[in-house]
Design an enzyme around this catalytic site. Structure first.
Site, PDB file in Angstrom:
ATOM      1  N   SER A 162     -10.485   0.103   7.048  1.00 18.92           N
ATOM      2  CA  SER A 162      -9.812   0.172   5.738  1.00 18.92           C
ATOM      3  C   SER A 162      -9.117  -1.098   5.280  1.00 18.92           C
ATOM      4  CB  SER A 162      -8.787   1.307   5.735  1.00 18.92           C
ATOM      5  OG  SER A 162      -9.430   2.546   5.609  1.00 18.92           O
TER       6      SER A 162
ATOM      7  N   LYS B 176       0.849  -1.194   0.000  1.00 18.75           N
ATOM      8  CA  LYS B 176       0.000   0.000   0.000  1.00 18.75           C
ATOM      9  C   LYS B 176       0.883   1.242   0.000  1.00 18.75           C
ATOM     10  CE  LYS B 176      -3.947   2.043   2.507  1.00 18.75           C
ATOM     11  NZ  LYS B 176      -4.857   1.945   3.668  1.00 18.75           N
TER      12      LYS B 176
ATOM     13  N   SER C  89     -10.013   2.202   2.759  1.00 17.26           N
ATOM     14  CA  SER C  89      -9.065   2.882   1.913  1.00 17.26           C
ATOM     15  C   SER C  89      -8.068   1.948   1.207  1.00 17.26           C
ATOM     16  CB  SER C  89      -8.272   3.888   2.751  1.00 17.26           C
ATOM     17  OG  SER C  89      -7.421   3.231   3.663  1.00 17.26           O
TER      18      SER C  89
END
Lengths: 492, 95
Positions: free
Chosen positions: A183, A79, A159
């Site tokens: 998330s 990420k 997210s």
């Protein structure tokens, strides 16, 4: 030869050890998949093929010398919230511009030390603020899942939308992710993947771009519960560079996975039966209860009376912490600078150009609730409510060992469907946010398909530092539900 | 809780974010809607409740107070939009 991008992390590890294929072959297969799919899916904001192939070669050397690490040669996606030395890290915000960290996050360092390979940096909502990945400066991620008979684009959740979509689409074997209000678990649920949000303090936050420091926690998104167990073991542990990381032993999560749930006390909280929960979500929850019961678990109805206040309290605490954390982006030390007529004007112009709409909204809410005269009414009140939410769980642990809930109120939704109304979007996290507020571990495991043919997950919540029990219960659900690979790789 | 445009502009200045007239109008209604929604917390009796300070009840670890890192000004200014002689360069602050 089998399609190497369809392997699970643990299958790939076993195949590498058995020399069925090399780390270089495995990495090349994934790089090819990224090349074929990234235009359509927008999952990677920065593929790093050179880094990946160099790491894979080093892995092959170590495998042949017999010095392989526990994740030797397995290609992962990272990420873009994790700082990676010398590799652009943006949190998917324009304000970080071309930022190249001169240091490595502890979580990613742990992965490289174990021999893992980095395929690239994954898309996410800007500064991890969002539940649909529509808030990225690099544009939204497309969910590899589509509704039956439809070609409409769906969101992957957020997210960590890039992380979840990458794992679902076979663009990496597993991915790192972060979870501040859901998330990791919400996108896992919307993509048919497994997401583990560890106990607050289980993994180091060092080198992870900060959103809300009392809530943020790193974790894996994987294809199976076993893969989640394998990766968590590697990334967890105390780190002197993060004073909130906790020095407790990290068990071998993989070892106890198949021990079953006989006698395990499972709580079902009545407050999670909310109005507006999709019928298919409610019936999947019932199915999950039945699976655990059939496997010998004991089901208890429990009450977590302050549940409905978790989300509004979160939307005071998280923006307040974010407004403080994001004060560092001032155009002086790194990232974007938009020159103004003086220093203050430079700050204001830089932050106006660098932050997206949702980030501005949250920084402003945070600034408002922390401003003179409002602190007690908002921030202090929310932190008191947080004590009550944690108290609800503390009381529940007297009668149960884990809690079972749905992960999300609905399956994956279409682009633009919820982005017009911030509060509507915030409700996506209604079942996940309590876990962050109480600092507990949570896991989302795929459990079924919606009427539209898209995946849905169930959430397990555990006692602090008892990820082992969570994973064991998750494995029981996975055994009963089966796995949910994507029916068709339409983007190839 | 209604936040008027003047308050939006004051908050934006405190947060050091320049906002346009259009943004100010949109934020006025969005921030008001969010603050209205969090207002439901006033239903909760928190009279005798301590505010949360940490979710995991541990005492912080102690360590020796010694320098273990540093002497790398090049790395520290490596990402600066403007630097000179290992200093960050900013617009003139004092006349």
């Amino acid at each position: 030869m089998t399609d190497l991008t369809k392997l699970t992390l643990s299958e790939a590890r076993d195949g590498l050890v058995a020399k069925d294929f090399s780390a270089t072959e495995l990495t090349q297969a994934h790089l090819k998949a990224i090349e074929a799919g990234n235009d359509d899916l927008n999952i990677y904001v920065l593929p790093t093929p050179d880094v990946a192939l160099a790491q894979a070669k080093a892995s092959d050397d170590r495998i042949s010398k017999g010095t392989a690490g526990v994740l030797e040669g397995v290609p992962l996606g990272i990420k873009d919230l994790f700082c990676t030395r010398g590799v652009r890290t943006t949190a998917c915000s324009k304000i970080l511009d071309d930022f190249k960290p001169t240091y490595e996050s502890t979580v990613t360092q742990n992965l490289w030390d174990a021999g893992a390979v980095m395929l690239g940096k994954l898309n996410n909502d800007e500064f991890a603020m969002g539940s649909s990945n529509e808030n990225s400066a690099f544009g939204p991620v497309v969910n590899p899942w589509r509704r039956k008979g439809s070609q409409d684009k769906l969101v992957p959740g957020g997210s960590s939308g890039g992380s979840a979509a990458a794992v679902a689409a076979g663009l990496c074997l597993a991915a790192t992710a972060t979870d501040t209000g859901g998330s990791i678990r919400q996108p896992a649920s919307l993509t048919g993947t497994v997401g583990v949000k560890p106990t607050y303090g289980r993994c180091s936050r060092y080198g992870i771009v900060a959103f809300a420091s009392s809530l943020d926690q790193a974790g894996p998104i994987t294809k199976t519960v076993r893969d989640g167990a394998l990766m968590l073991k590697v990334i967890a542990g105390h780190d002197p560079k993060d004073s909130t990381s906790v020095d407790v032993a990290v068990p071998d999560y993989e070892a106890g996975l198949q021990e079953g749930v006989k006698g395990l006390r499972v709580g079902v909280p009545k407050e999670y039966r909310i109005d507006g929960m999709a019928e298919e979500v409610a019936s999947l929850w019932e199915q999950g209860i039945a699976w655990l019961k059939d496997a010998g678990a004991i089901i208890h109805e429990i009450s977590l009376p302050h549940t409905k206040y978790a989300l509004p309290a979160y939307y005071i605490i998280a923006p307040a912490e974010a407004s403080s954390n994001l004060a560092r982006y001032d155009g002086v030390r790194y990232g974007l600078r938009v020159p103004g007529k003086d220093l203050i004007d430079t700050y204001e112009e830089t932050r106006a150009a660098g932050f997206g709409a949702e980030v501005k909204r949250r920084v402003l809410i945070g600034t408002y609730v922390l401003s003179a005269g409002y602190y007690d009414a908002y921030y202090l009140k929310a932190q008191k409510v947080r004590t009550l939410i944690k108290g609800d769980f503390d009381a529940a642990w007297n009668t149960v060992d884990v809690v079972l809930t749905p992960t999300t109120p609905t399956p994956a939704f279409a682009f633009g469907e919820k982005s017009g109304d911030p509060v509507q979007m915030y409700l996506e996290d209604i079942f996940t946010v309590t876990v962050n507020m109480a600092g507990l571990p949570g896991l989302s495991v795929p459990a079924g398909l919606s009427g539209e043919g898209t995946p849905l997950g169930l959430q397990l919540i555990g006692k602090p530092f008892d990820e082992a029990t969570l994973l064991r219960a998750g494995q029981t659900i996975e055994n009963a539900a089966g796995r949910f690979p994507i029916p068709e790789r339409w983007w190839v | 809780m209604h936040v008027d445009e003047k308050t939006v502009r004051r908050i934006a200045h405190l947060a050091r974010i320049k906002i346009t007239d259009d943004e100010a109008a949109g934020l006025e209604s969005e921030l008001s809607a969010i603050l209205d929604w969090v207002e439901q917390l006033s239903e909760v009796d928190t009279e005798s409740v301590e505010p949360m300070t940490r979710v995991v009840p541990i005492s912080l670890k102690q360590r020796e107070d010694i320098v273990k890192d540093g002497e790398k000004p090049n790395e520290i200014v490596a990402n600066a939009p403007m630097s000179g002689d290992d200093f960050f360069v900013v617009p003139k602050v004092v006349e």
